[in-house]
Structures are given as structure tokens and as C-alpha cells.
Design a protein around this motif. Sequence first.
Motif, PDB file in Angstrom:
ATOM      1  N   SER A  21       0.848  -1.199   0.000  1.00  0.00           N
ATOM      2  CA  SER A  21       0.000   0.000   0.000  1.00  0.00           C
ATOM      3  C   SER A  21       0.880   1.245   0.000  1.00  0.00           C
ATOM      4  O   SER A  21       2.063   1.159   0.322  1.00  0.00           O
ATOM      5  CB  SER A  21      -0.900   0.005   1.232  1.00  0.00           C
ATOM      6  OG  SER A  21      -0.156   0.426   2.354  1.00  0.00           O
ATOM      7  N   LEU A  27       0.373  -5.976   1.313  1.00  0.00           N
ATOM      8  CA  LEU A  27      -0.960  -6.505   1.001  1.00  0.00           C
ATOM      9  C   LEU A  27      -0.879  -7.946   0.511  1.00  0.00           C
ATOM     10  O   LEU A  27      -1.766  -8.746   0.757  1.00  0.00           O
ATOM     11  CB  LEU A  27      -1.652  -5.634  -0.060  1.00  0.00           C
ATOM     12  CG  LEU A  27      -1.848  -4.150   0.291  1.00  0.00           C
ATOM     13  CD1 LEU A  27      -2.461  -3.406  -0.882  1.00  0.00           C
ATOM     14  CD2 LEU A  27      -2.723  -3.974   1.518  1.00  0.00           C
ATOM     15  N   GLN A  37      -9.965 -10.573  -2.512  1.00  0.00           N
ATOM     16  CA  GLN A  37      -9.954  -9.643  -1.381  1.00  0.00           C
ATOM     17  C   GLN A  37      -8.732  -8.711  -1.462  1.00  0.00           C
ATOM     18  O   GLN A  37      -8.840  -7.514  -1.269  1.00  0.00           O
ATOM     19  CB  GLN A  37      -9.920 -10.462  -0.079  1.00  0.00           C
ATOM     20  CG  GLN A  37     -10.105  -9.630   1.168  1.00  0.00           C
ATOM     21  CD  GLN A  37     -11.574  -9.263   1.410  1.00  0.00           C
ATOM     22  OE1 GLN A  37     -12.419  -9.512   0.569  1.00  0.00           O
ATOM     23  NE2 GLN A  37     -11.855  -8.656   2.529  1.00  0.00           N
ATOM     24  N   GLN A  38      -7.577  -9.307  -1.820  1.00  0.00           N
ATOM     25  CA  GLN A  38      -6.371  -8.476  -1.953  1.00  0.00           C
ATOM     26  C   GLN A  38      -6.523  -7.461  -3.085  1.00  0.00           C
ATOM     27  O   GLN A  38      -6.032  -6.348  -3.011  1.00  0.00           O
ATOM     28  CB  GLN A  38      -5.145  -9.373  -2.190  1.00  0.00           C
ATOM     29  CG  GLN A  38      -4.730 -10.130  -0.947  1.00  0.00           C
ATOM     30  CD  GLN A  38      -3.833 -11.327  -1.270  1.00  0.00           C
ATOM     31  OE1 GLN A  38      -3.812 -11.815  -2.398  1.00  0.00           O
ATOM     32  NE2 GLN A  38      -3.116 -11.794  -0.266  1.00  0.00           N
ATOM     33  N   HIS A  41      -8.402  -4.568  -1.858  1.00  0.00           N
ATOM     34  CA  HIS A  41      -7.523  -3.696  -1.081  1.00  0.00           C
ATOM     35  C   HIS A  41      -6.689  -2.822  -2.016  1.00  0.00           C
ATOM     36  O   HIS A  41      -6.551  -1.625  -1.816  1.00  0.00           O
ATOM     37  CB  HIS A  41      -6.578  -4.516  -0.195  1.00  0.00           C
ATOM     38  CG  HIS A  41      -7.280  -5.271   0.873  1.00  0.00           C
ATOM     39  ND1 HIS A  41      -6.627  -6.015   1.823  1.00  0.00           N
ATOM     40  CD2 HIS A  41      -8.600  -5.401   1.155  1.00  0.00           C
ATOM     41  CE1 HIS A  41      -7.511  -6.567   2.631  1.00  0.00           C
ATOM     42  NE2 HIS A  41      -8.710  -6.218   2.239  1.00  0.00           N
ATOM     43  N   TYR A  44      -8.731  -0.172  -3.439  1.00  0.00           N
ATOM     44  CA  TYR A  44      -9.060   0.804  -2.417  1.00  0.00           C
ATOM     45  C   TYR A  44      -7.908   1.776  -2.186  1.00  0.00           C
ATOM     46  O   TYR A  44      -8.095   2.985  -2.083  1.00  0.00           O
ATOM     47  CB  TYR A  44      -9.438   0.128  -1.088  1.00  0.00           C
ATOM     48  CG  TYR A  44      -9.796   1.192  -0.103  1.00  0.00           C
ATOM     49  CD1 TYR A  44     -11.051   1.787  -0.146  1.00  0.00           C
ATOM     50  CD2 TYR A  44      -8.840   1.718   0.747  1.00  0.00           C
ATOM     51  CE1 TYR A  44     -11.361   2.838   0.651  1.00  0.00           C
ATOM     52  CE2 TYR A  44      -9.139   2.779   1.558  1.00  0.00           C
ATOM     53  CZ  TYR A  44     -10.410   3.337   1.517  1.00  0.00           C
ATOM     54  OH  TYR A  44     -10.700   4.388   2.307  1.00  0.00           O
ATOM     55  N   TYR A  45      -6.705   1.221  -2.121  1.00  0.00           N
ATOM     56  CA  TYR A  45      -5.548   2.075  -1.840  1.00  0.00           C
ATOM     57  C   TYR A  45      -5.087   2.863  -3.062  1.00  0.00           C
ATOM     58  O   TYR A  45      -4.065   3.532  -3.030  1.00  0.00           O
ATOM     59  CB  TYR A  45      -4.390   1.235  -1.281  1.00  0.00           C
ATOM     60  CG  TYR A  45      -4.604   0.885   0.176  1.00  0.00           C
ATOM     61  CD1 TYR A  45      -4.566   1.876   1.150  1.00  0.00           C
ATOM     62  CD2 TYR A  45      -4.851  -0.415   0.570  1.00  0.00           C
ATOM     63  CE1 TYR A  45      -4.774   1.572   2.482  1.00  0.00           C
ATOM     64  CE2 TYR A  45      -5.064  -0.733   1.914  1.00  0.00           C
ATOM     65  CZ  TYR A  45      -5.019   0.278   2.858  1.00  0.00           C
ATOM     66  OH  TYR A  45      -5.233  -0.018   4.169  1.00  0.00           O
ATOM     67  N   GLU A 144     -11.450   1.940   5.796  1.00  0.00           N
ATOM     68  CA  GLU A 144     -10.009   1.698   5.710  1.00  0.00           C
ATOM     69  C   GLU A 144      -9.563   0.936   6.932  1.00  0.00           C
ATOM     70  O   GLU A 144     -10.158   1.046   7.991  1.00  0.00           O
ATOM     71  CB  GLU A 144      -9.269   3.039   5.671  1.00  0.00           C
ATOM     72  CG  GLU A 144      -8.802   3.425   4.306  1.00  0.00           C
ATOM     73  CD  GLU A 144      -7.938   4.664   4.354  1.00  0.00           C
ATOM     74  OE1 GLU A 144      -6.811   4.589   4.842  1.00  0.00           O
ATOM     75  OE2 GLU A 144      -8.420   5.707   3.900  1.00  0.00           O
ATOM     76  N   LEU A 145      -8.478   0.210   6.773  1.00  0.00           N
ATOM     77  CA  LEU A 145      -7.925  -0.547   7.897  1.00  0.00           C
ATOM     78  C   LEU A 145      -7.569   0.365   9.062  1.00  0.00           C
ATOM     79  O   LEU A 145      -7.846   0.091  10.200  1.00  0.00           O
ATOM     80  CB  LEU A 145      -6.644  -1.257   7.442  1.00  0.00           C
ATOM     81  CG  LEU A 145      -6.787  -2.649   6.871  1.00  0.00           C
ATOM     82  CD1 LEU A 145      -5.429  -3.170   6.476  1.00  0.00           C
ATOM     83  CD2 LEU A 145      -7.424  -3.580   7.901  1.00  0.00           C
ATOM     84  N   TYR A 278     -12.240  -6.050   6.596  1.00  0.00           N
ATOM     85  CA  TYR A 278     -11.107  -6.791   6.056  1.00  0.00           C
ATOM     86  C   TYR A 278     -10.961  -8.176   6.651  1.00  0.00           C
ATOM     87  O   TYR A 278     -10.132  -8.946   6.237  1.00  0.00           O
ATOM     88  CB  TYR A 278      -9.822  -5.978   6.237  1.00  0.00           C
ATOM     89  CG  TYR A 278      -9.843  -4.810   5.303  1.00  0.00           C
ATOM     90  CD1 TYR A 278      -9.479  -4.979   3.975  1.00  0.00           C
ATOM     91  CD2 TYR A 278     -10.313  -3.585   5.716  1.00  0.00           C
ATOM     92  CE1 TYR A 278      -9.559  -3.940   3.083  1.00  0.00           C
ATOM     93  CE2 TYR A 278     -10.397  -2.523   4.835  1.00  0.00           C
ATOM     94  CZ  TYR A 278     -10.010  -2.720   3.520  1.00  0.00           C
ATOM     95  OH  TYR A 278     -10.109  -1.685   2.638  1.00  0.00           O
TER      96      TYR A 278
END
Length: 365
Positions: A21, A27, A37-38, A41, A44-45, A144-145, A278
Motif C-alpha cells: 500500500s 498486502l 480480497q487483496q 484492497h 481501495y488504496y 479503511e484498515l 477486512y
Amino acid sequence: MRVINVNEIKPGMILAERLVSPRGQLLAEAGTSITAQQLLHATYYGIEKVAVQDEEEAIDKYDDEAPDEFIGETQSWRILNSREFKEFKQAYNKCTDKLEAIITDFVENKVPIESEEIVEEIHRVFEKHSTGLGIMAMMLNIQELDASTFQHCVNVAIISRVCGGWIGITDEKELDVLTMCGLYHDIGKSLVPHTILTKPDKLTKEEYARMAEHPLLGYNLLMDAKLDRRIKLAALQHHERNDGSGYPYGLTKDFISPFSKIIGITDVYDAMTADRVYRAGICPFEVIAQFQREDKAKYDQHILQVFLENIAESYIGTGVLLSDDSRGIISMINSKALSCPLVKMDDGSFIDLRERSDLFIRACI
Ligand SMILES: [Fe+2]
Ligand SMILES: [Fe+2]
């Protein structure tokens, strides 16, 4: 090796380089096959290009035996890749930047709080998405995480405004006050040490006590500000619970302001979804179940029921993956058991999850 656009990547492709990220968080490892799923992410990033091994075989293999956890074509995937989401994210980022500037100026330099602009910005988020449901779907995907307190406050503001509409508040001015209750509810956290706020491990007793001071600190900060009293009360009371189990004062339901009760619910909802997104895939049914496992006396049951019912109903027609790997479509919500809808299975049969305690929804696909 070839470097390709992230939207051309399919789950199952083999990464040629580590996927990291922008903030340096790992990731996915090089040499592993990327999961859906990755990929979410990565999107998203804002990662645009990914290096993959030149292995057409991997893609073919994927096409033949798509894994069960395949969510490349899920609701989330579609939302994340839509133009609507990109616009939403821009407006949302503007809100969080503005909120950070307002709160920092107010706390550090005593600059009076001017909310007009940020509330207008939130209006813009709503203009594009006239239905609360569309916004809630966007909100699930914006998590977000390591969301900052400002992001959390904007989330609570937006979700509270949606919730306010659902429980029947139609006056725009009232909705604006409720939105501001969300924006400033955690303002007291700006006086809690950063190390405590961002500590990934469990807080010590002393640290927890410092953290638990934030409602009172927030109220003291806002006390003399030119703001509706309900905004100040929300900062003070959003951790109070109807049964007196909350803090800082252990107030019971008759002493908690109605807007504080709404923030009490939307605040927990945002924290739960941030925590789940997540880990368990983006699916609100587990969050609904978690709310329903809590003591009924804690929250205003009318607000909670209307809020969760609307969220659950927005998933009618959505594909789900059940805990035994079977798939179906949500066809009806049980208003008495919101986390256990009626599911129409791929073979045409129906499963009423209320009657199947052995099954639960693992993911929305
Ligand atoms: Fe709080
Ligand atoms: Fe909060």
C-alpha cells in the motif's frame, strides 16, 4: 513479468512483486496468487499498476475453477469500480480534510467552529445519492484498515444523517444538526495522546481511563462554542447507554438526548464495520447479528430496529455465500431476525436461515 492495470487483474494471477500500500503496508507477497480480497484492497488504496508473472495458465486455471471466495464480480467490486464511487470518494475526502482543518484550528488556535462549508460538502455527497441505501453501500466500501478519527467522524456524520431520514426526520435543519453531532462527537479525542488512540494492542487500565475521558473533554471543548446544544450533548453522551451501563456518567435513557442515542448506535455501527470489512468480507449481516446479540436494554430499540431493518432490506436480491459454501440470493428479510433472511438457493429451493442455526452468511457476493 508484465505490469498491468489493476482493473485487468483477475484473482488467481501470480504476483511478480510484493503488493504494498502507499503507506508501506504489505498486502500480498510476491510469488503468491492474488485473491479477490487483496485486489479489493489494492483498488481501495488507489494502486493502479501491478506486476504479475507472465502466466496465462494461471488465468485459464482460474477461469476453470474459480475459488469459492471469488468476489471479483461482487457488489463491492462493482461499487469500487464505478464512477459513482470515485466521485463519492472525492467528496468524502474533501469532508475529512475540511473536518481535520476545522478541529485542529479550533483546538489548537481557538478559531471558532464554522460548519457551513463542511455541511454543504456533506449535502453534495447526498445530492448524488438520493437514497440512503446507496450511501450505506458506498460507506461500507470506503472503510479503511487504519481510519483516522476524522474519517470515523465523517462516517458517523453521514450514517447518522441517513439514519435520521429513516426514522422520519424530514427537516433539513434538524438533519444538519444531527450531521454535526456526528462530525464533532469525538472531538475530545484530539486531547487524548496519539499513542493511545492508535495503539493496536489492548489498552492498559490507565490508557483506557485516559481514552474514556474523551466525552467529557469534548464537551468542555465545545461548551462555549456557538453550536446547537444537542451537538455538545452528543460529544458528552455518545457512550452513555439506555440501561445506565455507559460512561462517563452512567446516565439512563430518560437523561440521554435523542440525537446522542442515534450517535450511540451509528458510532458503534461504524466501528463494527471498520473492524469487519477486512476480516470477514464486506457484509453487514454479521454486524447486524452482533448488534442483536447485545443486551436489548442498551440501545433505543426503535431507532436500532429501523436502522438495521433498512440496511438488511437493501440487500434483498444480493447474492450470498453461506457458511457451507452454497450460494443463493436474499429474497426476504425476517423483521424479527434481521440477520437471518430467507435465501433462494441456486437450485431453486429456499432456506430460511432463522430455522438453520448451523448456517450463516459468510459473504455477500
Ligand atoms: Fe467516542
Ligand atoms: Fe466515535
